[in-house]
Design a protein around this motif. Structure first.
Motif, PDB file in Angstrom:
ATOM      1  N   LYS A  34      68.381 -22.009   6.991  1.00  0.00           N
ATOM      2  CA  LYS A  34      68.004 -21.570   5.650  1.00  0.00           C
ATOM      3  C   LYS A  34      66.534 -21.177   5.649  1.00  0.00           C
ATOM      4  N   ASN A 113      65.922 -29.836  -0.226  1.00  0.00           N
ATOM      5  CA  ASN A 113      66.563 -30.548  -1.339  1.00  0.00           C
ATOM      6  C   ASN A 113      67.885 -29.933  -1.769  1.00  0.00           C
ATOM      7  N   ASN A 114      68.141 -28.691  -1.402  1.00  0.00           N
ATOM      8  CA  ASN A 114      69.407 -28.036  -1.738  1.00  0.00           C
ATOM      9  C   ASN A 114      70.435 -28.104  -0.611  1.00  0.00           C
ATOM     10  N   ARG A 120      70.107 -33.178   4.525  1.00  0.00           N
ATOM     11  CA  ARG A 120      68.880 -33.518   3.809  1.00  0.00           C
ATOM     12  C   ARG A 120      68.346 -34.884   4.245  1.00  0.00           C
TER      13      ARG A 120
END
Length: 127
Positions: A34, A113-114, A120
């Motif tokens: 990401k 956090n996503n 995470r």
């Protein structure tokens, strides 16, 4: 902050990787596939013979993104990004190092956090 300091700071984040999906001139920083930042030479004024500043794209909370643009002339809507969620920071020396580090940390943590809980939590153990 110089490009090298920014590059080292971003790449020192847990599980951060640098990729070049847009060509050698754009460094894309990812955590668990990401994107949380890009680093490249700025595009404005390209080819006019003037020295060019490095630009870093950072993810940002939408309200904070607008506030940072109001506070700092060197913070503009994300170049080639979702302008609501990303800012481009022009690395011209006008933003204090601590503030740049805070922006980079926030970008990284917004992505972390996503993530799914397992990913995470694994990253949070390394912070």
């Amino acid at each position: 902050m110089s490009m090298e300091i920014i590059k080292n700071y971003l790449s020192s984040k847990p599980e951060a990787k640098i990729e070049h999906p847009f060509g050698d001139e754009v460094m894309v920083f990812k955590v668990k596939n990401k994107m949380f930042a890009t680093l490249s030479i700025g595009k404005m004024g390209k080819g006019d013979g003037e020295a060019q500043d490095w630009w870093v794209n950072l993810k940002c909370d939408p309200d904070e993104a607008l506030a940072l643009r109001d506070i700092f002339d060197a913070v503009i809507p994300g170049y080639h990004m979702n302008k609501r969620l990303w800012n481009t920071v022009i690395l011209n020396g006008s933003i204090p190092q601590g503030e740049l580090e805070r922006m980079m940390d926030n970008s990284y943590m917004l992505v972390v956090n996503n993530m799914p809980t397992k990913d995470r939590e694994a990253i949070e153990l390394q912070l």
